[in-house]
Scaffold this active site. Sequence first.
Site, short mmCIF file in Angstrom:
data_model
loop_
_atom_site.label_atom_id
_atom_site.label_comp_id
_atom_site.label_asym_id
_atom_site.label_seq_id
_atom_site.Cartn_x
_atom_site.Cartn_y
_atom_site.Cartn_z
CG ASN A 41 -0.06 -0.02 2.48
OD1 ASN A 41 0.49 0.49 3.03
ND2 ASN A 41 -0.33 -1.28 3.40
NE ARG A 42 -1.94 5.22 -3.94
CZ ARG A 42 -1.19 5.40 -4.95
NH1 ARG A 42 0.06 5.62 -5.25
NH2 ARG A 42 -2.01 5.15 -6.03
#
Length: 408
Positions: free
Chosen positions: A214-215
């Site tokens: 994920n970011r």
Amino acid sequence: MSIWTQRHVTVVVSGGIASYKALILIRSLMKQGAVVRVAMTAHAAEFVTPLTFQTLTQQPVVLDEFTTTDPTHVVHVELADWTDVMVLVPATANLIAKVANGIADDAATTTILATTAPKFVVPAMNSHMYANPATQRNLQQLTADGLHVLTPATGMLAEGYVGQGRLPEPDVILAWLTDQLIQQSADLPLAHRHVVVTAGGTREALDPVRYISNRSSGKMGYALAQVAREMGADVTLISATTNLTAPVGVTVVPVSSAAELLAAVTDVFATTDILIMAAAVSDYRPVDSASQKIKKPADHADLNLQLTETPDILKVLAVRKQNQYMIGFAAETQDLLVNANRKLTSKKLDLLVANDVSQPGVGFNGDTNQVTLLRPNQEPVTTALATKTAIARIVLETAIADGANKQA
Ligand code: CTP
């Protein structure tokens, strides 16, 4: 407020090519709130003028003991008594030899001998001088006498060859000094408390070269680890892969997947006082992680990935919770309060830090954040948009206000 705020720091500068770096360190100390005064050796004044230090610190520089216009007080004793923290930077082999032997033959060495403040020594010299048994013996003597010595860096020396003896960069020196000070401050709010912070986005392997993630940048977790350390805590930072440098004085446990994160948190949970789950944990992982790189099929058919849920770490730990104060995070893109309140209750948290990552300046990769703090049976509190360090301070101050540092 920093641990340096209003602290009286005397920087003793001796003469070497690294003398100018003392200026950069002094500026950083002053930025942190310290009041800095300088004592220099005559050799140091050959490299950088006393006027430079005087202008930077806006304080008189102690150089020559015998030229004073004020006969009513003894300059070196006055400075020695004023000092809360003394830093010898750069400390030449000669200065180290004098201090190790109690020699006080100028204003700088007399001030060193006359102060009872903790002393920190940052040696810088030619590598052969550093390796010389006399210097090593003197350094051991300083340590035996209770002074704190930073090991010099290895790199290109002024003489044009590589060796050990370089002055570490000013930011490295500042981080070391700060951590030394924290270790000596028993009155900090999180002293003797074990704070465990998880940070970064976990990676769930598809094969040896690919993963689902994920970011999350890990910046919020790293800021929390740093601030908890500044508040005196023993900090364990369980970190998924990030590009960040860990704060000095923090124990780092590197992990990759959600399963590894769970194992690492479980290992330290019994001794944890405050757990901060800032990591963005993958909710799913591939059912099978291929042992070899997955190849494109010859017929170019679609690839279907089958995913299975990872353990909810906070829920697993909620069952084992004794006196741990548990902090969770919720990054939401809609219905912030509804979703966040649900997580506060279902994960049995003491504090939930919610942020709306759809807002500009909030959340994953930036250096700022704006959060809403939720606690059971209390009104939500929304902070202003602020740096992640400032937000970290608010989060920890909220936990402390709840008595998180008092629970046995
Ligand atoms: N968390 C956890 N274990 C997981 C997933 C999340 O402990 N497997 C923690 C996170 O570290 C965070 C909190 O739970 O502190 C909330 O994470 P979030 O991903 O927002 O919540 P989820 O429960 O996964 O809910 P959803 O993804 O459906 O919003």
